[in-house]
Design a protein around this motif. Structure first.
Motif, PDB file in Angstrom:
ATOM      1  N   ARG A  64      39.522  39.741  33.526  1.00 57.19           N
ATOM      2  CA  ARG A  64      39.575  39.299  34.926  1.00 57.19           C
ATOM      3  C   ARG A  64      40.936  39.591  35.541  1.00 57.19           C
ATOM      4  N   GLU A  65      41.996  39.329  34.811  1.00 54.47           N
ATOM      5  CA  GLU A  65      43.330  39.573  35.345  1.00 54.47           C
ATOM      6  C   GLU A  65      43.591  41.054  35.565  1.00 54.47           C
ATOM      7  N   THR A  68      41.848  41.975  38.769  1.00 51.30           N
ATOM      8  CA  THR A  68      42.569  41.408  39.914  1.00 51.30           C
ATOM      9  C   THR A  68      43.837  42.192  40.219  1.00 51.30           C
ATOM     10  N   LEU A  69      44.553  42.612  39.172  1.00 51.63           N
ATOM     11  CA  LEU A  69      45.758  43.407  39.390  1.00 51.63           C
ATOM     12  C   LEU A  69      45.429  44.802  39.918  1.00 51.63           C
ATOM     13  N   THR A  86      38.637  38.930  43.126  1.00 54.11           N
ATOM     14  CA  THR A  86      37.965  37.669  42.754  1.00 54.11           C
ATOM     15  C   THR A  86      36.479  37.736  43.058  1.00 54.11           C
TER      16      THR A  86
END
Length: 224
Positions: A64-65, A68-69, A86
């Motif tokens: 997920r990170e 997002t990045l 998101t």
């Protein structure tokens, strides 16, 4: 002395045996395409369940990170973009949860570790609905209530659509798996040498030798 008439095909006990066997084969084939509880699988210990959830959650959070990045959101006092990262992870997570839930319902014989590792751990760690609330609150505080409402509505509809899509994909995968399973090509009954066709057509029964109304004294030697 007039010989007794040959028994009709319906009254022949050999045909009754063949019909019963064909019906049993058909029932076994139908059982593979319907939901069944199957044999009870051993339950996981709480220690193993906790480790599976922790491992899946760690992988899901990292994925997920990274997404997002890769999709940053611009947020200034006068401009706030829709948080695409998101939104994407939440919709993809719902698709995955729908797919996993559908497969586990269709195939109860799947390993028990799949739900804690992939469902509770990986996919629930991958999604972040708390981030949705935080970002929506930030939009409202910055004076963009319409954008916040649109963001919440898109996420809600996307999540529901994702779950339905995942369940539909699970049903499609299950049907294709059932169709690819090898089917019985036929079997021969032990009585009378009567052959039975496959389980798909239980009503089609061919006698190995046609019953005739000739005298019962005929033997294979006389026929030759």
């Amino acid at each position: 002395m007039t010989p007794p008439p040959a028994p009709r095909r319906r009254d022949d006990p050999r045909m009754r045996t063949v019909e019963m066997e064909a019906l049993s084969l058909s029932a076994e084939e139908e059982d593979t395409e319907t939901l069944s509880s199957g044999p009870a699988l051993p339950a996981l210990s709480w220690q193993r369940t906790a480790l599976l959830i922790a491992a899946g959650g760690a992988v899901g959070g990292v994925l997920r990170e990274l997404i997002t990045l890769a999709m940053p959101t611009i947020s200034t006092p006068t401009l706030i973009e829709l948080p695409r990262g998101t939104l994407l992870v939440n919709v993809l997570g719902c698709v995955g949860l729908g797919l996993l839930t559908g497969l586990l319902e269709k195939r109860p014989d799947l390993p028990r570790w799949m739900r804690p590792l992939l469902g509770i751990g990986l996919l629930e760690g991958f999604t972040i609905y708390s981030g949705l609330v935080l970002e929506g609150s930030a939009m409202i505080g910055a004076g963009f209530p319409a954008l916040a409402f649109m963001y919440g509505a898109i996420t809600a509809f996307g999540a529901v659509f994702g779950v339905v899509l995942g369940i539909g994909l699970a049903s499609l995968i299950h049907r294709r798996t059932v169709r690819r399973r090898p089917r019985r090509t036929g079997s021969v009954a032990a009585t009378g040498g009567v052959s039975v066709m496959g389980a798909d057509t239980p009503a089609e029964v061919e006698p190995h030798r046609t019953l005739s109304s000739s005298t019962p004294s005929e033997t294979p030697e006389e026929e030759r």
